[in-house]
Write a protein that holds these residues in place. Sequence first.
Motif, PDB file in Angstrom:
ATOM      1  N   MET A   1       0.847  -1.208   0.000  1.00 23.19           N
ATOM      2  CA  MET A   1       0.000   0.000   0.000  1.00 23.19           C
ATOM      3  C   MET A   1       0.877   1.251   0.000  1.00 23.19           C
ATOM      4  O   MET A   1       1.854   1.334   0.744  1.00 23.19           O
ATOM      5  CB  MET A   1      -0.905   0.009   1.242  1.00 23.19           C
ATOM      6  N   HIS A   2       0.521   2.202  -0.843  1.00 23.74           N
ATOM      7  CA  HIS A   2       1.231   3.482  -0.850  1.00 23.74           C
ATOM      8  C   HIS A   2       0.830   4.272   0.394  1.00 23.74           C
ATOM      9  O   HIS A   2      -0.346   4.252   0.801  1.00 23.74           O
ATOM     10  CB  HIS A   2       0.875   4.272  -2.108  1.00 23.74           C
ATOM     11  N   PRO A   3       1.789   4.956   1.040  1.00 18.93           N
ATOM     12  CA  PRO A   3       1.441   5.742   2.233  1.00 18.93           C
ATOM     13  C   PRO A   3       0.326   6.763   2.009  1.00 18.93           C
ATOM     14  O   PRO A   3      -0.347   7.145   2.968  1.00 18.93           O
ATOM     15  CB  PRO A   3       2.762   6.436   2.574  1.00 18.93           C
ATOM     16  N   LYS A   4       0.117   7.183   0.778  1.00 19.72           N
ATOM     17  CA  LYS A   4      -0.980   8.108   0.499  1.00 19.72           C
ATOM     18  C   LYS A   4      -2.328   7.514   0.896  1.00 19.72           C
ATOM     19  O   LYS A   4      -3.266   8.245   1.235  1.00 19.72           O
ATOM     20  CB  LYS A   4      -1.017   8.465  -1.001  1.00 19.72           C
ATOM     21  N   ASP A   5      -2.412   6.173   0.845  1.00 20.04           N
ATOM     22  CA  ASP A   5      -3.690   5.502   1.086  1.00 20.04           C
ATOM     23  C   ASP A   5      -3.881   5.067   2.537  1.00 20.04           C
ATOM     24  O   ASP A   5      -4.906   4.477   2.879  1.00 20.04           O
ATOM     25  CB  ASP A   5      -3.806   4.276   0.167  1.00 20.04           C
ATOM     26  N   LEU A   6      -2.888   5.340   3.388  1.00 17.66           N
ATOM     27  CA  LEU A   6      -2.999   4.952   4.791  1.00 17.66           C
ATOM     28  C   LEU A   6      -4.124   5.721   5.483  1.00 17.66           C
ATOM     29  O   LEU A   6      -4.299   6.922   5.261  1.00 17.66           O
ATOM     30  CB  LEU A   6      -1.687   5.221   5.529  1.00 17.66           C
ATOM     31  N   ASN A   7      -4.854   5.021   6.332  1.00 17.00           N
ATOM     32  CA  ASN A   7      -5.902   5.646   7.134  1.00 17.00           C
ATOM     33  C   ASN A   7      -5.330   5.945   8.511  1.00 17.00           C
ATOM     34  O   ASN A   7      -4.851   5.064   9.211  1.00 17.00           O
ATOM     35  CB  ASN A   7      -7.105   4.702   7.244  1.00 17.00           C
ATOM     36  N   ILE A   8      -5.377   7.195   8.923  1.00 16.59           N
ATOM     37  CA  ILE A   8      -4.771   7.595  10.195  1.00 16.59           C
ATOM     38  C   ILE A   8      -5.451   6.921  11.379  1.00 16.59           C
ATOM     39  O   ILE A   8      -4.843   6.747  12.441  1.00 16.59           O
ATOM     40  CB  ILE A   8      -4.795   9.139  10.347  1.00 16.59           C
ATOM     41  N   ALA A   9      -6.692   6.493  11.207  1.00 17.79           N
ATOM     42  CA  ALA A   9      -7.405   5.814  12.295  1.00 17.79           C
ATOM     43  C   ALA A   9      -6.738   4.491  12.675  1.00 17.79           C
ATOM     44  O   ALA A   9      -6.960   3.974  13.766  1.00 17.79           O
ATOM     45  CB  ALA A   9      -8.858   5.568  11.896  1.00 17.79           C
ATOM     46  N   ASP A  10      -5.893   3.949  11.780  1.00 17.72           N
ATOM     47  CA  ASP A  10      -5.181   2.709  12.066  1.00 17.72           C
ATOM     48  C   ASP A  10      -3.931   2.945  12.908  1.00 17.72           C
ATOM     49  O   ASP A  10      -3.219   1.992  13.244  1.00 17.72           O
ATOM     50  CB  ASP A  10      -4.788   2.012  10.762  1.00 17.72           C
ATOM     51  N   PHE A  11      -3.641   4.203  13.226  1.00 14.86           N
ATOM     52  CA  PHE A  11      -2.428   4.536  13.967  1.00 14.86           C
ATOM     53  C   PHE A  11      -2.783   5.371  15.195  1.00 14.86           C
ATOM     54  O   PHE A  11      -2.347   6.512  15.361  1.00 14.86           O
ATOM     55  CB  PHE A  11      -1.428   5.259  13.064  1.00 14.86           C
ATOM     56  N   THR A  12      -3.592   4.779  16.028  1.00 14.18           N
ATOM     57  CA  THR A  12      -3.980   5.465  17.257  1.00 14.18           C
ATOM     58  C   THR A  12      -3.904   4.485  18.419  1.00 14.18           C
ATOM     59  O   THR A  12      -3.768   3.269  18.224  1.00 14.18           O
ATOM     60  CB  THR A  12      -5.391   6.065  17.141  1.00 14.18           C
ATOM     61  N   TYR A  13      -3.964   5.011  19.613  1.00 12.23           N
ATOM     62  CA  TYR A  13      -3.983   4.188  20.825  1.00 12.23           C
ATOM     63  C   TYR A  13      -4.567   5.055  21.935  1.00 12.23           C
ATOM     64  O   TYR A  13      -4.667   6.286  21.796  1.00 12.23           O
ATOM     65  CB  TYR A  13      -2.569   3.704  21.190  1.00 12.23           C
ATOM     66  N   GLU A  14      -4.954   4.444  23.030  1.00 10.62           N
ATOM     67  CA  GLU A  14      -5.552   5.176  24.143  1.00 10.62           C
ATOM     68  C   GLU A  14      -4.449   5.728  25.039  1.00 10.62           C
ATOM     69  O   GLU A  14      -3.653   4.973  25.602  1.00 10.62           O
ATOM     70  CB  GLU A  14      -6.455   4.245  24.953  1.00 10.62           C
ATOM     71  N   LEU A  15      -4.378   7.063  25.140  1.00 10.98           N
ATOM     72  CA  LEU A  15      -3.366   7.719  25.981  1.00 10.98           C
ATOM     73  C   LEU A  15      -4.060   8.444  27.136  1.00 10.98           C
ATOM     74  O   LEU A  15      -4.545   9.562  26.969  1.00 10.98           O
ATOM     75  CB  LEU A  15      -2.535   8.710  25.164  1.00 10.98           C
ATOM     76  N   PRO A  16      -4.088   7.836  28.320  1.00 10.49           N
ATOM     77  CA  PRO A  16      -4.683   8.518  29.476  1.00 10.49           C
ATOM     78  C   PRO A  16      -3.879   9.763  29.837  1.00 10.49           C
ATOM     79  O   PRO A  16      -2.646   9.766  29.729  1.00 10.49           O
ATOM     80  CB  PRO A  16      -4.595   7.463  30.591  1.00 10.49           C
ATOM     81  N   GLU A  17      -4.565  10.799  30.278  1.00  8.33           N
ATOM     82  CA  GLU A  17      -3.879  12.053  30.590  1.00  8.33           C
ATOM     83  C   GLU A  17      -2.825  11.888  31.678  1.00  8.33           C
ATOM     84  O   GLU A  17      -1.785  12.560  31.663  1.00  8.33           O
ATOM     85  CB  GLU A  17      -4.890  13.135  31.006  1.00  8.33           C
ATOM     86  N   GLU A  18      -3.054  10.938  32.610  1.00 10.43           N
ATOM     87  CA  GLU A  18      -2.091  10.762  33.699  1.00 10.43           C
ATOM     88  C   GLU A  18      -0.765  10.179  33.217  1.00 10.43           C
ATOM     89  O   GLU A  18       0.228  10.182  33.954  1.00 10.43           O
ATOM     90  CB  GLU A  18      -2.673   9.865  34.805  1.00 10.43           C
ATOM     91  N   LYS A  19      -0.715   9.691  31.975  1.00  5.89           N
ATOM     92  CA  LYS A  19       0.540   9.185  31.425  1.00  5.89           C
ATOM     93  C   LYS A  19       1.380  10.298  30.779  1.00  5.89           C
ATOM     94  O   LYS A  19       2.545  10.071  30.438  1.00  5.89           O
ATOM     95  CB  LYS A  19       0.263   8.109  30.374  1.00  5.89           C
TER      96      LYS A  19
END
Length: 411
Positions: A1-19
């Motif tokens: 897959m070309h990076p142009k077609d990457l979906n940013i939603a596939d590169f997330t994670y849960e970051l609690p504010e206390e971290k």
Amino acid sequence: MHPKDLNIADFTYELPEEKIAFFPLAQRDASRLLVYKAGTMTTDTYQHIDQYIPEHALAVFNNTKVVEARILFKKPTGGQIEIFCLEPHEGYADITTAMAQQGTVQWLCLIGGASKWKSGQVLSRSIPGPGGDTLLEARFLEKRNDSFLIELSWTPASLSFAEVLHVTGQIPLPPYIKRVAEAADEERYQTVYAAHDGSVAAPTAGLHFTHEVLQKLDQKKIQTDFVTLHVGAGTFKPVKAEVMNDHEMHAEFISVSPQLIRNIAGRREHPLIAVGTTSLRTLESLYWLGAKLLRDRHCFDNGIPYINQWEAYEEALQQYPAHAVLDALIAYLSEKQLTSLVAKTQILIAPGYRFKMADALVTNFHQPSSTLLLLVAAFIGSDWRKVYAYALEHDFRFLSYGDGSLLWRAH
């Protein structure tokens, strides 16, 4: 897959504010270090980073210096307007030239309270100092797509713009550090080797290094060298587009010495380590700049050398060996009698990118759905999720004032 077609939603994670680290540790090199290599993870501190780097490796740091880019003005009515200096007007050759301007300069800025700034109104403030008062004035020139063009002028006119910012401005902490900058931030939001004024954000991987740690690297025969990439506020720009093709990557000035290029060319089998994502972007940009010269030796004759965000994915530029592109850059600098390579890079490093230069990366833990996280995912592949899960589970501190990692790329 070309990076142009990457979906940013596939590169997330849960970051609690206390971290999120809102303050730095009392001791820089006491920050924790996650070492990732060949799928395994180890925990240590930056005091011992030399133990995880082989002899004769070359570690490259970014020696940019954060400037006091936030300037507060008070209107006669009492209202406050904040000017955040992003980058110089495109008429200046580079940031160093703009920072050296005396008397007046034009800068692209963000404006807090812009609706309160009436057309034609001149903002001014006077700062007392041991050598007399410094008077700074700001004039609104025009609205751009995502910034404002402001003319700043001052007396005494003999001061450089860098000196004026030091007197009148404040250190610009990242937007996710939700507090007012304190006096301690002037020292701690700056690397110990910072040398060249120009950044509005720190190259945060370097914040963990002390003179003692650098001495340990030297004692182990680990070579160190420097690039300069002036970090812009665009490093915090969120990816709002669903796919990366619709995201415009920020461009930043880089400056690299011919000696560093020769050092990289002479390292042979020894690893090249980028300290920070900005160093990595600079080192990888060297390859594409050299590749463009090999394709067309006159390509930079009519302007500053430049890499756009998608050029690194062109098949025609992939064919050249690293030693050939480095030789091309050295020859170019010699022919033009240049003491440094000054360029702009808009390179977007995301999964699908083929690394040409760096073998390892020292970096902090980055925001979800950010281009910096895409870069990490490109560097170590899908294991980025394991690394971030490990860091969260083991109470690592995240973002600019947080802990960090040494990531080894699989070849």
